[in-house]
Design a protein around this motif. Sequence first.
Motif, PDB file in Angstrom:
ATOM      1  N   UNK A 142       5.818  -4.497  12.626  1.00  0.00           N
ATOM      2  CA  UNK A 142       6.371  -5.758  12.096  1.00  0.00           C
ATOM      3  C   UNK A 142       7.165  -5.558  10.811  1.00  0.00           C
ATOM      4  N   UNK A 143       6.711  -4.659   9.968  1.00  0.00           N
ATOM      5  CA  UNK A 143       7.391  -4.421   8.690  1.00  0.00           C
ATOM      6  C   UNK A 143       8.648  -3.583   8.879  1.00  0.00           C
ATOM      7  N   UNK A 144       8.645  -2.656   9.823  1.00  0.00           N
ATOM      8  CA  UNK A 144       9.843  -1.871  10.122  1.00  0.00           C
ATOM      9  C   UNK A 144      10.940  -2.764  10.689  1.00  0.00           C
ATOM     10  N   UNK A 145      10.568  -3.678  11.585  1.00  0.00           N
ATOM     11  CA  UNK A 145      11.557  -4.601  12.146  1.00  0.00           C
ATOM     12  C   UNK A 145      12.176  -5.471  11.049  1.00  0.00           C
ATOM     13  N   UNK A 146      11.342  -5.922  10.130  1.00  0.00           N
ATOM     14  CA  UNK A 146      11.831  -6.736   9.008  1.00  0.00           C
ATOM     15  C   UNK A 146      12.755  -5.927   8.111  1.00  0.00           C
ATOM     16  N   UNK A 147      12.362  -4.702   7.815  1.00  0.00           N
ATOM     17  CA  UNK A 147      13.166  -3.819   6.969  1.00  0.00           C
ATOM     18  C   UNK A 147      14.556  -3.587   7.563  1.00  0.00           C
ATOM     19  N   UNK A 148      14.597  -3.241   8.844  1.00  0.00           N
ATOM     20  CA  UNK A 148      15.879  -2.950   9.495  1.00  0.00           C
ATOM     21  C   UNK A 148      16.769  -4.192   9.512  1.00  0.00           C
ATOM     22  N   UNK A 149      16.173  -5.353   9.767  1.00  0.00           N
ATOM     23  CA  UNK A 149      16.947  -6.596   9.796  1.00  0.00           C
ATOM     24  C   UNK A 149      17.543  -6.886   8.425  1.00  0.00           C
ATOM     25  N   UNK A 150      16.764  -6.695   7.375  1.00  0.00           N
ATOM     26  CA  UNK A 150      17.257  -6.897   6.007  1.00  0.00           C
ATOM     27  C   UNK A 150      18.409  -5.937   5.713  1.00  0.00           C
ATOM     28  N   UNK A 151      18.229  -4.677   6.097  1.00  0.00           N
ATOM     29  CA  UNK A 151      19.180  -3.633   5.713  1.00  0.00           C
ATOM     30  C   UNK A 151      20.489  -3.677   6.480  1.00  0.00           C
ATOM     31  N   UNK A 152      20.464  -4.193   7.705  1.00  0.00           N
ATOM     32  CA  UNK A 152      21.670  -4.111   8.545  1.00  0.00           C
ATOM     33  C   UNK A 152      22.378  -5.445   8.753  1.00  0.00           C
ATOM     34  N   UNK A 153      21.802  -6.542   8.286  1.00  0.00           N
ATOM     35  CA  UNK A 153      22.452  -7.846   8.450  1.00  0.00           C
ATOM     36  C   UNK A 153      23.581  -8.001   7.441  1.00  0.00           C
ATOM     37  N   UNK A 154      24.724  -8.578   7.864  1.00  0.00           N
ATOM     38  CA  UNK A 154      25.817  -8.832   6.919  1.00  0.00           C
ATOM     39  C   UNK A 154      25.352  -9.703   5.761  1.00  0.00           C
ATOM     40  N   UNK A 155      25.929  -9.484   4.607  1.00  0.00           N
ATOM     41  CA  UNK A 155      25.525 -10.206   3.390  1.00  0.00           C
ATOM     42  C   UNK A 155      25.540 -11.709   3.612  1.00  0.00           C
ATOM     43  N   UNK A 156      24.429 -12.358   3.246  1.00  0.00           N
ATOM     44  CA  UNK A 156      24.344 -13.804   3.333  1.00  0.00           C
ATOM     45  C   UNK A 156      23.850 -14.350   4.655  1.00  0.00           C
ATOM     46  N   UNK A 157      23.645 -13.487   5.644  1.00  0.00           N
ATOM     47  CA  UNK A 157      23.228 -13.969   6.965  1.00  0.00           C
ATOM     48  C   UNK A 157      21.728 -13.864   7.198  1.00  0.00           C
ATOM     49  N   UNK A 158      21.022 -13.151   6.301  1.00  0.00           N
ATOM     50  CA  UNK A 158      19.575 -12.986   6.469  1.00  0.00           C
ATOM     51  C   UNK A 158      18.957 -12.797   5.089  1.00  0.00           C
ATOM     52  N   UNK A 182       9.970  -3.911  18.686  1.00  0.00           N
ATOM     53  CA  UNK A 182      10.480  -2.548  18.502  1.00  0.00           C
ATOM     54  C   UNK A 182       9.388  -1.490  18.660  1.00  0.00           C
ATOM     55  N   UNK A 183       8.220  -1.895  19.162  1.00  0.00           N
ATOM     56  CA  UNK A 183       7.098  -0.939  19.202  1.00  0.00           C
ATOM     57  C   UNK A 183       7.373   0.247  20.122  1.00  0.00           C
ATOM     58  N   UNK A 184       7.939  -0.017  21.306  1.00  0.00           N
ATOM     59  CA  UNK A 184       8.207   1.088  22.247  1.00  0.00           C
ATOM     60  C   UNK A 184       9.223   2.076  21.678  1.00  0.00           C
ATOM     61  N   UNK A 185      10.400   1.601  21.189  1.00  0.00           N
ATOM     62  CA  UNK A 185      11.311   2.577  20.569  1.00  0.00           C
ATOM     63  C   UNK A 185      10.734   3.219  19.310  1.00  0.00           C
ATOM     64  N   UNK A 186       9.865   2.474  18.601  1.00  0.00           N
ATOM     65  CA  UNK A 186       9.218   3.045  17.420  1.00  0.00           C
ATOM     66  C   UNK A 186       8.288   4.177  17.843  1.00  0.00           C
ATOM     67  N   UNK A 187       7.498   3.947  18.887  1.00  0.00           N
ATOM     68  CA  UNK A 187       6.666   5.028  19.434  1.00  0.00           C
ATOM     69  C   UNK A 187       7.532   6.197  19.884  1.00  0.00           C
ATOM     70  N   UNK A 188       8.670   5.880  20.518  1.00  0.00           N
ATOM     71  CA  UNK A 188       9.572   6.935  21.011  1.00  0.00           C
ATOM     72  C   UNK A 188      10.130   7.770  19.876  1.00  0.00           C
TER      73      UNK A 188
END
Length: 314
Positions: A142-158, A182-188
Amino acid sequence: MSHLAPTGKWDARYVGPIPHDAAYYSKCMLGGVLACGTTHAALTPIDVAKCNMQVDPAKYKGLTSGLATLIREEGQAGIWKGFGPTLLGYSLQGMFKFGLYELFRDQYMNLAGEELSNKYKPAIWLAGSASAEVFADIALCPLEMTKVKIQTSPTGTFPTAFGAALAEMSKTKAETRYPFGSLVPLWSRQIPYTVAKFCFYERIVQLFYTHVFPEPKETYSKTTQLGITFASGYLAGVVCAVVSHPADSVVSLMGKPANKGKSIGAIASETGIVALATKGLGTRVLMIGTLTGFQWWIYDSFKASMGLGTTGGK
């Protein structure tokens, strides 16, 4: 004899000078928190650049230029996006990764018995590390998904604030597949990474103490032992980065708005295996090699300070 349990039977928990009891495993878990949480959090700027290079390689062409673009467009705060979920997520992951590895390794050695445990050490390392990572990633996801969303979203959209980002992920879970989409790709990504991290580390340490430092391990100073720990961890980290990079690219691409609702297979097919395996790889090798070396050094430094000794040997 030191390798015998109180029952008189051979027991992996009593092979070394320190019995592996509940207190031992608890200290290893705390060492894992310190090793993984601090190192991942400290490397947040490199992680932000790496994720954006994977998601938008046309704009973020390299580490230096990518960091420069982020600072130019978003200021210094732009390269520290996702610090909160990174610190908490990888602290939890490290707790289970290192602590459960020690536990599972002992359990599998006891299942195999003394003779097979000594004969097939790499298989024990593999099984122990893979089993530990299954649980570590459930805590991290859950925290990795949140991190990636924060880091890759265009400025002001998230939202970039930790609490607001978690709330938004929960509110839009139908789209983001939060908390375990993202658990399956995270495991992968993480299971091959962790297997390489522990198996290659244990093997490289074994080679050091067999061919370079052949005297009994305890005769060498703690400084020397921790130097061997760092070198072995760094070399293992390079292997980790290469092995797990395609899955890491998929995890990053899943956070891209254009890929909303797409399956993992569709994202992988559209991107291509060559791009998945190479985009951002140089940056990730630098990041993961350094990261893994320091993680093992911090972990073993903590263990040594607790009187538990360093990890690995002949």
